[in-house]
Design an enzyme around this catalytic site. Structure first.
Site, short mmCIF file in Angstrom:
data_model
loop_
_atom_site.label_atom_id
_atom_site.label_comp_id
_atom_site.label_asym_id
_atom_site.label_seq_id
_atom_site.Cartn_x
_atom_site.Cartn_y
_atom_site.Cartn_z
N ASP A 183 -30.62 -2.03 9.95
CA ASP A 183 -30.83 -1.15 11.10
C ASP A 183 -30.89 -1.92 12.41
O ASP A 183 -31.32 -3.07 12.44
CB ASP A 183 -32.13 -0.37 10.88
CG ASP A 183 -32.26 0.82 11.83
OD1 ASP A 183 -31.23 1.24 12.40
OD2 ASP A 183 -33.38 1.33 11.99
N ASN A 191 -24.45 9.40 8.58
CA ASN A 191 -23.62 8.71 9.59
C ASN A 191 -22.31 9.45 9.90
O ASN A 191 -21.71 9.24 10.95
CB ASN A 191 -23.30 7.27 9.16
CG ASN A 191 -24.48 6.32 9.29
OD1 ASN A 191 -24.56 5.30 8.61
ND2 ASN A 191 -25.44 6.65 10.17
C1 FPP Z 1 -27.41 0.64 11.66
O1 FPP Z 1 -27.47 0.39 13.03
C2 FPP Z 1 -26.18 0.17 11.06
C3 FPP Z 1 -25.15 0.96 10.64
C4 FPP Z 1 -25.16 2.41 10.78
C5 FPP Z 1 -23.93 0.39 10.04
C6 FPP Z 1 -24.08 -0.88 9.29
C7 FPP Z 1 -22.84 -1.65 9.40
C8 FPP Z 1 -22.75 -2.99 9.57
C9 FPP Z 1 -23.90 -3.88 9.59
C10 FPP Z 1 -21.48 -3.68 9.81
C11 FPP Z 1 -20.33 -3.09 9.17
C12 FPP Z 1 -20.06 -3.69 7.91
C13 FPP Z 1 -19.51 -3.02 6.93
C14 FPP Z 1 -19.36 -3.61 5.60
C15 FPP Z 1 -19.07 -1.63 7.18
P1 FPP Z 1 -27.60 1.62 14.04
O2 FPP Z 1 -26.24 1.89 14.56
O3 FPP Z 1 -28.26 2.76 13.36
O4 FPP Z 1 -28.52 0.99 15.13
P2 FPP Z 1 -29.55 1.76 16.06
O5 FPP Z 1 -30.60 2.34 15.17
O6 FPP Z 1 -30.06 0.66 16.92
O7 FPP Z 1 -28.77 2.78 16.82
#
Ligand code: FPP
Length: 237
Positions: free
Chosen positions: A17, A65
């Site tokens: 996250d 998502n």
């Molecule tokens: C959460 O951060 C992360 C995600 C929704 C996606 C996770 C993806 C990766 C780490 C990289 C991609 C790699 C692959 C294998 C697809 P958030 O966007 O929810 O952050 P926030 O809570 O700060 O908005």
């Protein structure tokens, strides 16, 4: 007399996250946060190999998502495609098996094809298994299991009296994977967010303040140390 009792960590699950906030703090587009987050995956995989961890499960894309703006969903899918293309050779070299769990039929056809190919190509690798949770939601997973079990009962293949925890576990995406010993979530949030609800019943949970793109090997080692501390018993118990 002191005796120490180490439970070996064989499965670590991570809620990655904070990519969006990491980017925002730097005045960058959210997609840049996801891109930086992909680098953390490489770090953590290396650390797991070093520790002899056999399963690493990453929450890469949740069922929820899909509700993000189309541009962000597209960016994440593109990143996933690139991740799979870039990592294929490395997974082979390090003998890492890749497995995807989730409602994979919702993924774009080209992404799905890449996943199928890489799973087939790495299926006999023994160093460790990298499990990517994609289009994954635990309630959806349990709902699908209940539906399948009910169908089997109605068809007379099983009796309702045969339904137990083991049978339910066998109908989850994770049927061949042991339950996580340790669940890590970054960015300080204290929520489980529909991740592996059945499987984390007895997992230790470690919350790390850092945003996922800042998460490094040392942070994984520290989380495992915390896990070991909780399992260390002094004196006879
Ligand atoms: C959460 O951060 C992360 C995600 C929704 C996606 C996770 C993806 C990766 C780490 C990289 C991609 C790699 C692959 C294998 C697809 P958030 O966007 O929810 O952050 P926030 O809570 O700060 O908005």
């Amino acid at each position: 007399m002191t005796s120490s009792n180490h439970h070996h960590v064989s499965h670590i699950a991570i809620i990655m996250d904070g990519n969006g906030r990491w980017a925002k703090e730097r005045g960058l587009p959210r997609a840049e946060g996801h891109r930086a987050g992909a680098e953390s995956i490489r770090e953590v995989t290396e650390a797991c190999i070093e520790l002899g961890v056999k399963y690493l499960t990453l929450y890469a894309f949740s069922s929820e998502n899909w509700n993000r703006p189309k541009a962000e969903v597209d960016a994440l899918m593109k990143l996933l495609d690139r991740f799979l293309d870039d990592k294929a050779a490395e997974l082979d070299k390090q003998k890492i098996r890749l497995q995807a769990i989730g409602d994979l039929d919702r993924l774009p056809a080209a992404t799905r094809k890449r996943l199928d190919r890489i799973q087939e190509r790495t299926k006999n690798h023994q160093t460790m298994t990298l499990v990517l949770a994609l289009s994954y939601g635990a309630r959806e997973e349990i709902t699908a299991a209940v539906r399948a079990i009910a169908k089997a009962a109605v068809a007379g293949e099983i009796s309702p009296d045969q339904i137990d925890g083991e049978l339910i576990a066998q109908h989850l995406y994770t049927k061949d994977i042991p339950d996580p010993d340790l669940l890590i979530r970054t960015s300080g949030e204290m929520r489980v967010s529909n991740f592996l609800l059945w499987q984390i019943s007895y997992s230790e949970i470690v919350i790390v303040k850092k945003m996922w793109p800042d998460f490094r090997q040392a942070d994984l080692f520290a989380a495992v140390e915390e896990y070991n501390k909780r399992h260390r018993r002094f004196g006879a118990l």
